[in-house]
Design a protein around this motif. Structure first.
Motif, PDB file in Angstrom:
ATOM      1  N   UNK A 157       0.879  -1.190   0.107  1.00 18.00           N
ATOM      2  CA  UNK A 157      -0.042  -0.638   0.108  1.00 18.00           C
ATOM      3  C   UNK A 157       1.010   1.273  -0.114  1.00 18.00           C
ATOM      4  N   UNK A 158       2.053   1.247  -0.234  1.00 17.59           N
ATOM      5  CA  UNK A 158       3.159   2.290  -0.598  1.00 17.59           C
ATOM      6  C   UNK A 158       2.716   3.996  -1.146  1.00 17.59           C
ATOM      7  N   UNK A 159       1.491   3.045  -2.373  1.00 21.28           N
ATOM      8  CA  UNK A 159       0.672   4.635  -3.068  1.00 21.28           C
ATOM      9  C   UNK A 159      -0.202   5.465  -1.855  1.00 21.28           C
TER      10      UNK A 159
ATOM     11  N   UNK B 100      -1.048  10.057   1.777  1.00 21.97           N
ATOM     12  CA  UNK B 100      -1.077  10.212   3.311  1.00 21.97           C
ATOM     13  C   UNK B 100      -0.240  11.401   3.727  1.00 21.97           C
ATOM     14  N   UNK B 101       0.926  10.963   3.318  1.00 19.27           N
ATOM     15  CA  UNK B 101       2.158  11.566   3.566  1.00 19.27           C
ATOM     16  C   UNK B 101       2.167  12.827   2.857  1.00 19.27           C
TER      17      UNK B 101
ATOM     18  N   UNK C  75       0.334  18.106   7.137  1.00 19.06           N
ATOM     19  CA  UNK C  75       0.980  19.390   7.411  1.00 19.06           C
ATOM     20  C   UNK C  75       1.899  18.718   8.707  1.00 19.06           C
ATOM     21  N   UNK C  76       1.689  17.662   9.229  1.00 12.60           N
ATOM     22  CA  UNK C  76       2.323  17.906  10.489  1.00 12.60           C
ATOM     23  C   UNK C  76       3.444  16.629   9.742  1.00 12.60           C
ATOM     24  N   UNK C  77       3.675  16.306   8.527  1.00 10.19           N
ATOM     25  CA  UNK C  77       5.410  15.391   7.769  1.00 10.19           C
ATOM     26  C   UNK C  77       5.981  17.239   7.917  1.00 10.19           C
TER      27      UNK C  77
ATOM     28  N   UNK D 149       3.600  11.815  -5.669  1.00  9.10           N
ATOM     29  CA  UNK D 149       2.597  12.194  -4.379  1.00  9.10           C
ATOM     30  C   UNK D 149       3.066  13.203  -3.850  1.00  9.10           C
ATOM     31  N   UNK D 150       4.019  12.805  -3.152  1.00  8.43           N
ATOM     32  CA  UNK D 150       4.943  13.705  -2.546  1.00  8.43           C
ATOM     33  C   UNK D 150       4.645  15.783  -3.655  1.00  8.43           C
TER      34      UNK D 150
END
Length: 699
Positions: free
Chosen positions: A80-82, A87-88, A92-94, A112-113
């Motif tokens: 489920x890496x994608x 999610x990451x 905002x906290x990451x 994604x990032x």
């Protein structure tokens, strides 16, 4: 007496109170760690993260203020890496993500990032990752790409006395593609005989035998999975001859030894690691009683850079992470120590005083390229061998001072030396009638959004020759025309070959779809033969020139036609050109072929007079894409095509200076088409390239 004791007690208490200091409060910054956990790797990641965290805590506590990194852990091998990446990206906290040891996983993270502009620090080494996401500006690659690793492997083979080499990689694999695309080019530059690029799918054993049968002195082994490496090694040991193996970094790591067991023994190769002068490996060994595994020095440095950058943001809150990081890695003030706590403290103190230190870490100097700040400029490579279930480092190779012209933007800039020797054939008589008209055949042989660059390159050439004397009655253009209205096109009806460039699709007249045309049709078009299917052909005479531009995929011995890998074979092209020559409906033919392995097809033109073919690559090489558009998720052009357009646009602008000799055009194309060797075929039957120019084809 009592009062004296009381006085002493008060004095002691007072002294203790004076020595007590206010606890240092550090601002927490959360970092996601996304790395593979299997085969003992998780323990290594946790150890190096703890080592980094401890040193940062000491440094910031001594400074009296700063940041404290906290961590969330994810297995990059999670199916489920994608979704994890999505999610990451939206959290905002990451603060940043450290991860992607393997290229296929790093691409998922970057995709994604990048949409949320969240920083990614990666150890993945495929060229495509860096090139695709360089425009994003928040990808921080802690090693140079596999272009460099391929160079180091070949150089190591030379040091061992090799005269010939072969390569074995997985077909259509992100990691293997860099090796596959650069191997032949670099082997030629290093004057090594290329005995073959052997690619496998499920037939690892058979293809390994083929590599062994090549009798190359060294087989460069760059598999994409450890299990494939196991099959290669077992097959090699049962069928070995004079050839020797040199493995890429895929064969380095505690997971390799754990998974391959006895088959790992004796493996030799190259991998990236820490700078031996930093002392990082020794300190790690002392602390954990284990050898450093692959990527640990880079993870350590990534966390150190995140901490420094977050500290800069504390001091300068208006700066984004990206801009603060760029300020950090651009530092050219005093060069400071490295990765230890005392080194960190010194760097933090300089940053606090608005100084800009030149940063070094466990892996070495941490300068990044100054164009897009994409990847680190130098890497230390280990030459390793596995002995008694341990990696023994034989020597170290630094990329500083390599053959590349400059180590910037994923180091695909090379000082090419193996130029084709073009002799002056002016002494050979060639009699051409006066020029009457120019005709053009423009062909794009691929389809689909992912092949955007091929049709756009053809359209760019179309727009150029329209400005230089050609009308649509004298141009036959073949392309599938499935891009302008493609659902993936963010600007319907607009196609560009450069970011913010003009619409090359504007007013384009496309005569035939690629799917409608066969080899026989191509012959009829070039010989001016009308059929029920072909109402528009090249109606040239023996006093007319024909200009050809062809862009698409290629394979050894053939040019692809849509999904047919052998759509136009060398024999097909020979048959077409033979009929054209019999028909005598041309004065001169000048063709530019943009395709992988294009030299293996175009070399047939040496049998035909009055025809000259420039190819993007020689018989053994792939051609290279040029500029990636992040928003459109496509490569917009090919390197050879873009260079050709730049050369002609610069030297033929407004039709004032189209007289550059073809020999000079070849020189310009050769020097600027990086990653493949531009070749010319048909010189002896065409005429002097010193005396001929593009003027005859550009009115």
């Amino acid at each position: 007496m009592l009062s004296g004791c009381l006085l002493i007690a008060v004095t002691i208490l007072s002294s203790c109170k004076k020595k007590q200091s206010k606890p240092v409060v550090l601002e927490e910054c959360k970092v996601a760690i996304v790395l593979p956990f299997s085969q003992g790797m998780e323990q290594h990641w946790r150890q190096v993260v703890q080592m980094s965290s401890d040193n940062q805590t000491v440094a910031f506590n001594k400074l009296g203020y700063g940041v404290k990194l906290t961590f969330e852990w994810y297995d990059e091998e999670d199916p489920n890496l994608e979704q994890i990446a999505k999610d990451l990206a939206r959290r905002d906290d990451i603060k940043a993500v450290v991860g992607g040891l393997y290229s296929s996983k790093a691409i998922i993270l970057a995709n994604q990032l990048s949409k949320a502009d969240k920083p990614l620090f990666t150890m993945a080494t495929t060229e495509q990752l860096v090139r695709a996401y360089s425009s994003w500006g928040n990808l921080w690659a802690l090693t140079e790409s596999d272009i460099t690793q391929c160079e180091v492997l070949l150089t190591k083979a030379i040091q061992y006395g090799a005269k010939s080499v072969a390569l074995i990689v997985k077909e259509d694999d992100l990691y293997g593609n860099t090796f596959k695309e650069w191997f032949a080019f670099q082997a030629k530059e290093l004057q090594l005989e290329n005995r073959g690029v052997i690619t496998y799918t499920d037939d690892v054993e058979a293809k390994t035998k083929a590599a062994i049968d090549s009798l190359a002195d060294y087989i460069i082994c760059a598999p994409s999975e450890i299990k494939d490496l196991g099959v290669i090694i077992e097959t090699y040991r049962h069928n070995r001859n004079k050839s020797k193996l040199l493995c890429s970094d895929m064969a380095y790591g505690i997971n390799v030894i754990n998974q391959l067991g006895k088959y790992a023994e004796g493996l030799e190769g190259v991998t990236y690691g820490s700078n031996p002068e930093s002392g990082f490996d020794v300190a790690y060994k002392v602390r954990f009683n284990q050898d450093v595994s692959i990527g640990e020095a880079q993870v350590y440095d990534a966390l150190m850079l995140i901490a420094y950058t977050s500290f800069i943001q504390m001091i300068k809150p208006d700066l984004s992470f990206k801009m603060a990081m760029r300020e950090l890695v651009s530092g050219k003030d005093a060069t400071t120590g490295g990765w230890r706590a005392e080194d960190m403290l010194q760097i933090l103190q300089m940053i606090a005083h608005n100084e800009h230190p030149d940063i070094s870490g466990a892996s070495g100097n941490l300068n990044f390229d100054t164009k897009v700040y994409t990847n680190v400029l130098s890497t230390t490579y280990y030459n390793y061998i596995i002995y008694n279930k341990r990696y023994i480092i034989l020597d170290y190779n630094s990329t500083d001072g390599s053959r590349r012209s400059e180590p910037t933007l994923a180091e695909w800039n090379w000082k090419k030396t193996q130029m084709q020797n073009i002799e002056d054939t002016s002494s050979i008589e060639h009699h051409y009638p006066p020029l009457d008209e120019n005709w053009a055949l423009l062909v794009a042989t691929s389809s689909g959004w992912e092949n955007y660059r091929h049709q756009v390159d053809v359209l760019n050439i179309y727009q150029f020759i329209k400005k230089h004397g050609y009308d649509d009655n004298h141009i036959v253009m073949i392309m599938e025309d499935d891009l302008a209205k493609n659902p993936k096109n963010p600007t319907p009806g607009v196609l560009i070959s450069r970011t913010n460039g003009p619409n090359v699709y504007e007013n384009a007249v496309i005569d035939y779809k690629t799917s409608e045309i066969t080899v026989e049709d191509l012959k009829n078009i070039l010989t001016g033969t009308h059929t029920a299917k072909l109402d528009k052909v090249i109606e040239s005479d023996n006093d007319d020139n024909i200009f050809i531009f062809w862009s698409g995929h290629g394979t050894a011995g053939a040019l692809c036609w849509l999904n047919n890998s052998y759509g136009v074979k060398t024999s097909d092209l020979d048959g077409i050109l033979t009929e054209v020559q019999k028909k005598q409906n041309y004065r001169k033919i000048h063709a530019f072929i943009e395709a992988c392995f294009s030299g293996s097809v175009a070399n047939i033109v040496n049998n035909h007079d009055g025809m000259l073919f420039f190819t993007a690559a020689n018989e053994q090489e792939t051609s290279k894409a040029d500029e990636y558009n992040f928003d459109m998720d496509v490569w917009m052009s090919n390197r050879f095509s873009a260079t050709l357009q730049d050369c002609m646009a610069e030297d033929c602008k407004d039709n004032k200076n189209p007289d550059m000799p073809l020999r000079d055009l070849y020189f310009r194309l050769f020097q600027n088409t990086v990653g493949s060797h531009v070749c010319v075929y048909g010189i002896n039957g065409y005429g002097s390239l010193y005396e001929s120019s593009m003027r005859e084809f550009l009115e």
